[in-house]
Design a protein around this motif. Structure first.
Motif, PDB file in Angstrom:
ATOM      1  N   LEU A  59       0.835  -1.200   0.000  1.00 31.27           N
ATOM      2  CA  LEU A  59       0.000   0.000   0.000  1.00 31.27           C
ATOM      3  C   LEU A  59       0.875   1.257   0.000  1.00 31.27           C
ATOM      4  O   LEU A  59       0.668   2.169  -0.805  1.00 31.27           O
ATOM      5  N   VAL A  60       1.888   1.264   0.866  1.00 30.96           N
ATOM      6  CA  VAL A  60       2.742   2.448   0.968  1.00 30.96           C
ATOM      7  C   VAL A  60       3.509   2.682  -0.328  1.00 30.96           C
ATOM      8  O   VAL A  60       3.507   3.791  -0.877  1.00 30.96           O
ATOM      9  N   TYR A  61       4.122   1.621  -0.845  1.00 33.50           N
ATOM     10  CA  TYR A  61       4.879   1.775  -2.093  1.00 33.50           C
ATOM     11  C   TYR A  61       3.965   2.237  -3.228  1.00 33.50           C
ATOM     12  O   TYR A  61       4.310   3.091  -4.021  1.00 33.50           O
ATOM     13  N   GLY A  62       2.788   1.639  -3.286  1.00 30.29           N
ATOM     14  CA  GLY A  62       1.832   2.004  -4.342  1.00 30.29           C
ATOM     15  C   GLY A  62       1.440   3.467  -4.259  1.00 30.29           C
ATOM     16  O   GLY A  62       1.445   4.186  -5.248  1.00 30.29           O
ATOM     17  N   LEU A  63       1.122   3.917  -3.037  1.00 26.42           N
ATOM     18  CA  LEU A  63       0.697   5.311  -2.862  1.00 26.42           C
ATOM     19  C   LEU A  63       1.815   6.268  -3.227  1.00 26.42           C
ATOM     20  O   LEU A  63       1.610   7.247  -3.947  1.00 26.42           O
ATOM     21  N   VAL A  64       3.040   5.975  -2.747  1.00 26.37           N
ATOM     22  CA  VAL A  64       4.154   6.905  -2.962  1.00 26.37           C
ATOM     23  C   VAL A  64       4.502   7.001  -4.441  1.00 26.37           C
ATOM     24  O   VAL A  64       4.588   8.102  -5.005  1.00 26.37           O
ATOM     25  N   GLY A  86      -2.230   2.147  -4.993  1.00 29.82           N
ATOM     26  CA  GLY A  86      -2.270   1.769  -3.581  1.00 29.82           C
ATOM     27  C   GLY A  86      -3.311   0.703  -3.321  1.00 29.82           C
ATOM     28  O   GLY A  86      -3.042  -0.326  -2.696  1.00 29.82           O
ATOM     29  N   LEU A  87      -4.502   0.918  -3.860  1.00 27.07           N
ATOM     30  CA  LEU A  87      -5.600  -0.026  -3.636  1.00 27.07           C
ATOM     31  C   LEU A  87      -5.288  -1.381  -4.248  1.00 27.07           C
ATOM     32  O   LEU A  87      -5.499  -2.428  -3.624  1.00 27.07           O
ATOM     33  N   THR A  88      -4.756  -1.366  -5.474  1.00 27.67           N
ATOM     34  CA  THR A  88      -4.439  -2.633  -6.141  1.00 27.67           C
ATOM     35  C   THR A  88      -3.392  -3.407  -5.342  1.00 27.67           C
ATOM     36  O   THR A  88      -3.512  -4.624  -5.154  1.00 27.67           O
ATOM     37  N   GLY A  89      -2.374  -2.692  -4.871  1.00 28.32           N
ATOM     38  CA  GLY A  89      -1.330  -3.340  -4.079  1.00 28.32           C
ATOM     39  C   GLY A  89      -1.900  -3.941  -2.807  1.00 28.32           C
ATOM     40  O   GLY A  89      -1.589  -5.072  -2.433  1.00 28.32           O
ATOM     41  N   TYR A  90      -2.782  -3.178  -2.164  1.00 27.58           N
ATOM     42  CA  TYR A  90      -3.389  -3.654  -0.910  1.00 27.58           C
ATOM     43  C   TYR A  90      -4.225  -4.910  -1.155  1.00 27.58           C
ATOM     44  O   TYR A  90      -4.120  -5.896  -0.426  1.00 27.58           O
ATOM     45  N   LEU A  91      -5.035  -4.889  -2.200  1.00 31.92           N
ATOM     46  CA  LEU A  91      -5.895  -6.041  -2.495  1.00 31.92           C
ATOM     47  C   LEU A  91      -5.063  -7.270  -2.835  1.00 31.92           C
ATOM     48  O   LEU A  91      -5.404  -8.387  -2.448  1.00 31.92           O
ATOM     49  N   ALA A  92      -3.943  -7.038  -3.570  1.00 30.88           N
ATOM     50  CA  ALA A  92      -3.061  -8.173  -3.872  1.00 30.88           C
ATOM     51  C   ALA A  92      -2.488  -8.718  -2.577  1.00 30.88           C
ATOM     52  O   ALA A  92      -2.299  -9.926  -2.428  1.00 30.88           O
TER      53      ALA A  92
ATOM     54  N   ARG B   8     -11.394  -1.951   8.638  1.00 30.07           N
ATOM     55  CA  ARG B   8     -10.684  -1.807   7.371  1.00 30.07           C
ATOM     56  C   ARG B   8     -11.565  -1.180   6.304  1.00 30.07           C
ATOM     57  O   ARG B   8     -11.141  -0.319   5.550  1.00 30.07           O
ATOM     58  N   LEU B   9     -12.812  -1.634   6.295  1.00 32.93           N
ATOM     59  CA  LEU B   9     -13.744  -1.103   5.304  1.00 32.93           C
ATOM     60  C   LEU B   9     -13.930   0.388   5.509  1.00 32.93           C
ATOM     61  O   LEU B   9     -13.956   1.176   4.557  1.00 32.93           O
ATOM     62  N   LEU B  10     -13.996   0.775   6.777  1.00 36.09           N
ATOM     63  CA  LEU B  10     -14.151   2.197   7.115  1.00 36.09           C
ATOM     64  C   LEU B  10     -12.964   3.004   6.610  1.00 36.09           C
ATOM     65  O   LEU B  10     -13.122   4.062   5.982  1.00 36.09           O
ATOM     66  N   ILE B  11     -11.767   2.453   6.862  1.00 34.16           N
ATOM     67  CA  ILE B  11     -10.558   3.172   6.430  1.00 34.16           C
ATOM     68  C   ILE B  11     -10.517   3.274   4.912  1.00 34.16           C
ATOM     69  O   ILE B  11     -10.186   4.316   4.345  1.00 34.16           O
ATOM     70  N   LEU B  12     -10.893   2.182   4.254  1.00 30.22           N
ATOM     71  CA  LEU B  12     -10.905   2.181   2.789  1.00 30.22           C
ATOM     72  C   LEU B  12     -11.852   3.254   2.260  1.00 30.22           C
ATOM     73  O   LEU B  12     -11.526   4.028   1.361  1.00 30.22           O
ATOM     74  N   MET B  13     -13.034   3.307   2.869  1.00 32.09           N
ATOM     75  CA  MET B  13     -14.021   4.305   2.440  1.00 32.09           C
ATOM     76  C   MET B  13     -13.499   5.715   2.667  1.00 32.09           C
ATOM     77  O   MET B  13     -13.634   6.594   1.817  1.00 32.09           O
ATOM     78  N   LEU B  14     -12.889   5.934   3.843  1.00 35.80           N
ATOM     79  CA  LEU B  14     -12.320   7.247   4.152  1.00 35.80           C
ATOM     80  C   LEU B  14     -11.264   7.633   3.120  1.00 35.80           C
ATOM     81  O   LEU B  14     -11.233   8.756   2.623  1.00 35.80           O
TER      82      LEU B  14
END
Lengths: 177, 287
Positions: A59-64, A86-92, B8-14
């Motif tokens: 997540l951090v690497y993706g966002l940065v 960031g989201l894609t990295g987190y989901l992976a 987690r869902l809350l943080i994601l939404m935020l």
């Protein structure tokens, strides 16, 4: 541990620079006019981080690096690439230790991650009326070819990346639990 | 298996809300950058320049090797063009002097005289945007060199695009293939036909990605525009300079509502593998 982390930043930064320069010359011209291929090698590495290290690091690497790309190249707004990467990295990262970590699963996750990333970007751009390309056209001319090329890259770097992350985990066996 | 917990869902939404807010706030206000953006952009662009140029040379070398056979004929054509060029230069000098004399006679003000005095600054491309939905390239001229948003950018062949964003030493250029009439951030280009500048008018609004052609709209049905005509910028908006060649008319037909006509234009400039471009600076129209 610290040393490998530093290496990872450097590798990603180098890839980032290559993405906009060298690769644009390596990719044949036909792939930039008939079908459009975009190298998203940063994304591939971020997905690998998610798969083999953990989701927060990804997540951090993706966002940065997403934010860096948002800053550097023109897009009408700040943030879409950062958010998508960031989201894609987190989901992976959610698949970490839930699935068998063999090469086939990794490739499927990376392929889907790539498509997901492009889809978020496309959706955001449509939402803000930046682009008006037909989704079907975009899918067959941009997303699918790009995904295949990125998958090829992922296959090429699979072994070195795996080794790098294993050495990272061996260096700090306790911190990962 | 519970993939996403409540927290987690809350943080994601935020996160989603924050990012949407950021995008909404920065949308359309990115012509001039803030200083941290400028700093990062200029530093990374400098590094990118180190890579893009040599890569271009190496790729260009292989391209040249492939074209070795055609080089003889190319040389012959170039020699012919050169003699034509020499002839045109003498004619140009003659006409320029005549023009000056006539302007004096008609009492043009100094500002009017200067309005066609464009400067062409050469710039090198340092990077290409890897994002496919934004067709932009970065060039190594920026605010400090006098580049401003909306300046025209051309290559030797013709119009390439427009400056959309400037930082201190680098700027982003939107290519003509990124032009899109339904997008908020895109600007259309007023054009006319070479040789009949005062009779024809049209607007280039969009690019057809499949056929790689530009679409010119709002042409008067009585307009004499025909297939094969060379289309140039008209300079009516006072932002774009006059007389930059854009492309050639391939076909012309009535538009969707039948009120005006549309024409398909084959652009002269290639948009891939760009190396050097020119930024066209129009003298200030202030005062």
């Amino acid at each position: 541990m610290i040393v490998t982390r530093k290496w990872l930043w450097l590798i990603l930064l180098a890839l980032f620079i290559l993405e906009g320069t060298l690769l644009q010359w390596i990719i044949p011209e036909v792939w930039q006019s008939k079908v459009y291929v975009a190298p998203h090698f940063i994304l591939v590495i971020v997905l690998y981080i998610g798969l083999y290290v953990d989701r927060h690091t990804a997540l951090v690497y993706g966002l940065v690096f997403g934010l860096l790309q948002d800053f550097l190249y023109y897009s009408p707004m700040l943030g879409p690439i950062s958010f998508a990467m960031g989201l894609t990295g987190y989901l992976a990262g959610l698949t970490h230790r839930r699935l068998f970590s063999n090469i086939a699963v990794s490739m499927v996750v990376i392929g889907l991650g790539n498509l997901f990333f492009e889809w978020i970007l496309y959706g955001l751009y449509r939402l803000f009326q930046v682009t008006h390309i037909d989704l079907q056209w975009a899918f067959f001319h941009q997303m699918l070819p790009s995904m295949l090329i990125n998958l090829l890259f992922a296959l090429i770097v699979y072994v070195p990346v795996r080794k790098l992350f294993e050495s990272m985990q061996n260096a700090s066996p306790a911190s990962d639990e | 298996m519970k993939l996403l917990g409540n927290k987690r869902l809350l943080i994601l939404m935020l996160g989603l809300i924050c990012f949407i807010a950021l995008m909404g706030l920065t949308l359309g206000k990115r012509e001039r950058l803030t200083w941290p953006e400028k700093f990062i952009t200029d530093t990374v662009s400098w590094t990118q320049g180190l890579f893009y140029k040599p890569a271009g040379y190496v790729a260009g070398f292989f391209e040249d090797m492939g074209q070795l056979r055609t080089i003889f004929e190319e040389n012959k054509v170039l020699k012919q063009t050169l003699t034509k060029y020499a002839r045109d230069t003498t004619r140009l000098n003659d006409l320029e002097q005549q023009n000056k004399r006539l302007q004096e006679a008609l009492g043009f003000t100094e500002r009017q005289k200067q309005s066609n005095n464009y400067t062409f600054r050469i710039a090198e491309v340092v990077a290409v945007n890897p994002d496919l939905l934004n067709n932009t390239v970065r060039i190594n001229l920026g605010e400090k060199d006098g580049v401003k948003p909306n300046m025209a950018v051309m290559s030797v062949e013709g119009l390439v695009g427009r400056v959309v964003q400037v930082s201190s030493f680098y700027s982003n250029v939107q290519l003509l293939k990124g032009i899109d009439d339904t997008a908020n951030e895109s600007k259309a280009i007023a054009v006319t036909v070479k040789g009949r500048e005062n009779e024809s008018f049209g607007i280039i609004e969009s690019y057809d990605r499949e056929k790689q052609t530009l679409l010119m709209t709002k042409i008067d049905p009585n307009d004499k525009l025909a297939v094969g005509d060379v289309v140039i910028t008209s300079g009516l908006g006072q932002i774009f300079p006059r007389g930059i060649e854009v492309g050639k008319v391939i076909s012309r037909e009535p538009g969707t509502f039948g009120i005006s006509h549309v024409a398909v234009i084959q652009p002269f400039a290639a948009f891939d593998h760009l190396r050097e471009v020119f930024v066209v600076m129009v003298p200030e129209q202030g005062g």
